[in-house]
Design an enzyme around this catalytic site. Structure first.
Site, mmCIF file in Angstrom:
data_model
loop_
_atom_site.group_PDB
_atom_site.id
_atom_site.type_symbol
_atom_site.label_atom_id
_atom_site.label_comp_id
_atom_site.label_asym_id
_atom_site.label_seq_id
_atom_site.Cartn_x
_atom_site.Cartn_y
_atom_site.Cartn_z
ATOM 1 N N ARG A 101 -1.552 -4.755 5.569
ATOM 2 C CA ARG A 101 -3.004 -4.729 6.104
ATOM 3 C C ARG A 101 -3.733 -5.577 6.832
ATOM 4 N NH1 ARG A 101 -4.057 -4.535 -0.632
ATOM 5 N NH2 ARG A 101 -2.225 -3.144 -1.392
ATOM 6 N N HIS A 143 3.469 3.346 -10.683
ATOM 7 C CA HIS A 143 2.478 4.159 -10.788
ATOM 8 C C HIS A 143 3.073 4.964 -11.600
ATOM 9 C CE1 HIS A 143 1.366 3.427 -6.837
ATOM 10 N NE2 HIS A 143 0.242 3.440 -6.906
ATOM 11 N N HIS A 157 -1.791 2.624 -11.634
ATOM 12 C CA HIS A 157 -1.242 1.673 -10.512
ATOM 13 C C HIS A 157 -1.006 0.042 -11.536
ATOM 14 C CE1 HIS A 157 -3.565 4.063 -7.808
ATOM 15 N NE2 HIS A 157 -4.060 4.016 -8.182
ATOM 16 N N CYS A 160 0.257 4.419 -3.587
ATOM 17 C CA CYS A 160 0.807 5.382 -4.313
ATOM 18 C C CYS A 160 1.033 6.866 -3.732
ATOM 19 C CB CYS A 160 -1.085 5.408 -4.216
ATOM 20 S SG CYS A 160 -1.617 3.385 -4.541
ATOM 21 N N GLN A 216 4.641 -4.650 -2.285
ATOM 22 C CA GLN A 216 4.246 -5.044 -3.191
ATOM 23 C C GLN A 216 5.393 -4.889 -4.231
ATOM 24 O OE1 GLN A 216 1.067 -2.044 -2.931
ATOM 25 N NE2 GLN A 216 -0.185 -3.604 -3.584
ATOM 26 N N ASP A 266 5.504 -2.746 -6.878
ATOM 27 C CA ASP A 266 4.692 -1.513 -7.065
ATOM 28 C C ASP A 266 4.953 -0.665 -7.901
ATOM 29 O OD1 ASP A 266 1.589 -0.441 -6.980
ATOM 30 O OD2 ASP A 266 2.145 0.483 -4.867
HETATM 31 ZN ZN LIG Z 1 -1.079 2.429 -6.421
#
Ligand SMILES: [Zn+2]
Ligand SMILES: [Zn+2]
Length: 586
Positions: free
Chosen positions: A308, A330, A456, A279, A326, A328
């Site tokens: 993580r 945004h 997200h 992010c 991910q 991912d």
């Molecule tokens: Zn995020």
């Protein structure tokens, strides 16, 4: 309806009591074989039970039938379960040779503790139990595992035996059939057999190494993912794997998620951490210039690898790892654009999940938890927006009250694999926290600065977990477009090698993933190998095929297609690839 539910609950309790009783019976059986056994705990679990032991030697699967036979004898003897209450002092005396039980006794608050005895075996237990061992109907011991005492990797490792128990032989048989099927499709087993990935003790647990064949599947998914995102108005970005710790302090991650973050490393007197999320990088990119309301929405997408911390005890193949990529993105938009954006993400999520062959899914909308950022009003509005978006696409969904993350409400989609098991898939989260903390704004029509609405989202979750679900869904027999190797050309004899390589070159130039099995082995053996590797098409070529310039096509389902021209086969396979045909026969 209510009555039914109650009856179900009671039936469920009865099964659970029977399963837990089976754990005691197993412990008695183990004690009769290993008189010095030390006992941990033995609860009922879904479908069965387990018990943890310290034994003088490691168990092997060959021990299970022997323990089962002993259990059978105890059950046939129909011994009563007898409960008695004693003081803690008495219990301590009784269990002097049982260090784990002593530890449990010390933690009991009451002065009295209850014991259950059947036959010669006494256990510390709150109960309840069935009245006698004969009530245990159908059971089987299924596996052995190592388990840390109390799940703590600093405590000793005990040996755990898992069993399953049901109230009828039929229910047990059905369950065992499902277990077999699950074992056959297990992604860790198939990952090895199909040479897709590995995890190395030398490199560290939970860190995945993708082999060439696994990497092909991942690349195909990533290419498809990128193209689809670009089509839908996303911009692809890349951000670094480490960033200054201060950034994660500003975001609140250091405060809220510290347990999942790796320790900082020092670079030129500054502390850095390896990124747990993508992010912040996207926020920094957004903030490099001012944005007018007319430019929004901006959608930044990244296949971002994050790290993580997960306890080594919970790591599992590809589905629970320490480093993962991910899919991912945004979205930075105005609040009046939020609904359209959520609709767009939901539509994309459904399209992706469908394309990969998952047809059943569950949708959950999670609302405001007790601790939350932002005002109640903004939460209510955002939840209403998510509801509207779901209604717009006619998604059926359930509400998960209070299960939103602290910074905003979210939608989770869980899809089901061929065995009916659920996998965490797409998530869409609205965020009221980061725009505020990082002052992420746009210039409105009024010429003033306004905070953006931030989303997200991932649609596949992570490449690792998604691949685990794909492997198990298809049992390793991937649809043609995803199969690491799509065609194996199998020459009957060495004199057909030239023709085989010509075919290979021709298919390769069309973008088909093809190899020639040039080993001097029997044809049947080569076919068998290709079938084990779950390669969709086998092209067997011998004298007849060379003479007529054709191919003889065999599918991994063992189906034999009619001999056909090379062009006709090219057409067939290209269609299967382009249309992303899901027929697993292929
Ligand atoms: Zn995020
Ligand atoms: Zn018990």
């Amino acid at each position: 309806m209510v009555l039914d539910k109650r009856r179900q609950a009671i039936e469920g309790d009865k099964l659970e009591i029977m399963r837990h009783s089976a754990a005691h019976v197993m412990a008695e059986a183990v004690q009769s074989i290993f008189p010095d056994a030390k006992f941990g705990i033995g609860p009922a679990i879904e479908s069965g039970f387990y018990y943890d032991f310290v034994l003088p030697r490691s168990l092997t699967p060959d021990d299970l039938p022997l323990i089962e036979t002993k259990m059978g004898e105890i059950i046939t003897s129909n011994l009563p379960f007898i409960k008695q209450e004693v003081t803690k002092e008495e219990a301590r005396r009784l269990f002097t040779a049982q260090p784990y039980k002593l530890e449990l006794i010390d933690e009991i608050q009451d002065e009295k503790v209850s014991l259950y005895q059947q036959g010669s075996f006494v256990d510390l237990c709150r109960g309840p139990h069935v009245s006698s061992t004969g009530e245990i109907k159908a059971f089987k011991l299924v596996s052995i595992a190592g388990a840390y005492w109390r799940g703590d990797e600093h405590r000793p490792m005990l040996q755990r035996i898992y069993g399953v128990a049901f109230d009828t032989k039929e229910a047990l048989a059905e369950h065992l059939r499902r277990l077999d099927e699950a074992a056959r499709r297990n992604h860790r087993k198939l990952g090895k057999e199909l040479d897709l990935f590995s995890i190395h003790e030398e490199a560290g647990p939970g860190l995945v190494h993708w082999h060439p064949r696994g990497a092909v599947i991942r690349r195909v998914i990533e290419d498809f993912w990128k193209n689809e995102h670009i089509k839908r108005g996303y911009d692809i970005v890349y951000t670094p794997h480490i960033a200054k710790l201060d950034l994660w302090k500003t975001s609140g991650h250091w405060e809220f998620y510290r347990d999942y973050l790796y320790s900082p490393m020092e670079v030129e007197g500054q502390e850095y951490i390896i990124k747990p999320m993508n992010c912040l990088g996207h926020i920094l990119i957004y903030k490099t210039r001012r944005h007018s309301y007319r430019e929004l929405p901006l959608r930044y997408a990244e296949l971002g690898t994050v790290y993580r911390y997960e306890r080594s005890g919970v790591l599992h193949g590809l589905s629970r790892v320490r480093g993962f990529t991910q899919d991912d993105a945004h979205i930075f938009c105005r609040f009046d654009q939020l609904e359209d954006e959520v609709v767009g993400v939901l539509d994309l999520a459904r399209f992706m999940v469908d394309t990969f062959g998952f047809t059943n899914y569950q949708v959950l909308l999670s609302t405001r938890p007790e601790k939350y950022a932002g005002s109640i009003q903004i939460w209510e509005e955002a939840i209403e927006t998510l509801r509207q978006a779901l209604a717009h696409l006619r998604f059926a969904y359930d509400i998960d009250p209070g299960e939103g993350v602290f910074y905003g409400p979210k939608i989770d989609i869980k899809f089901e694999d061929a065995q009916g098991r659920g996998w965490q898939g797409p998530t869409i989260q609205v965020d009221f926290n980061l725009p505020q903390r990082f002052d992420v704004t746009y210039i409105g029509e009024d010429g003033k600065e306004h905070l953006v609405a931030m989303i997200h989202r991932t649609v596949l979750g992570s490449m690792e977990r998604f691949l685990a679900s794909l492997i198990e869904h298809y049992g390793g027999a991937f649809p043609v477009w995803l199969a690491p190797l799509q065609v194996m050309v199998i020459p009957v004899a060495d004199r057909h090698l030239n023709y085989a390589h010509k075919l290979e070159a021709e298919l390769k130039s069309e973008g088909v993933r093809v190899e020639v099995d040039a080993r001097s082995e029997r044809v049947n053996l080569k076919i068998r190998q290709a079938q084990l590797d779950k390669i969709p098409y086998m092209l067997v070529v011998g004298d007849k095929e060379v003479a007529a310039a054709t191919v003889s096509v065999r599918l991994r389902s063992r189906e034999q297609l009619a001999s056909q021209s090379i062009d006709s086969f090219k057409k067939t396979i290209k269609m299967a690839i382009v249309d992303k045909v899901k027929d697993v026969k292929l």
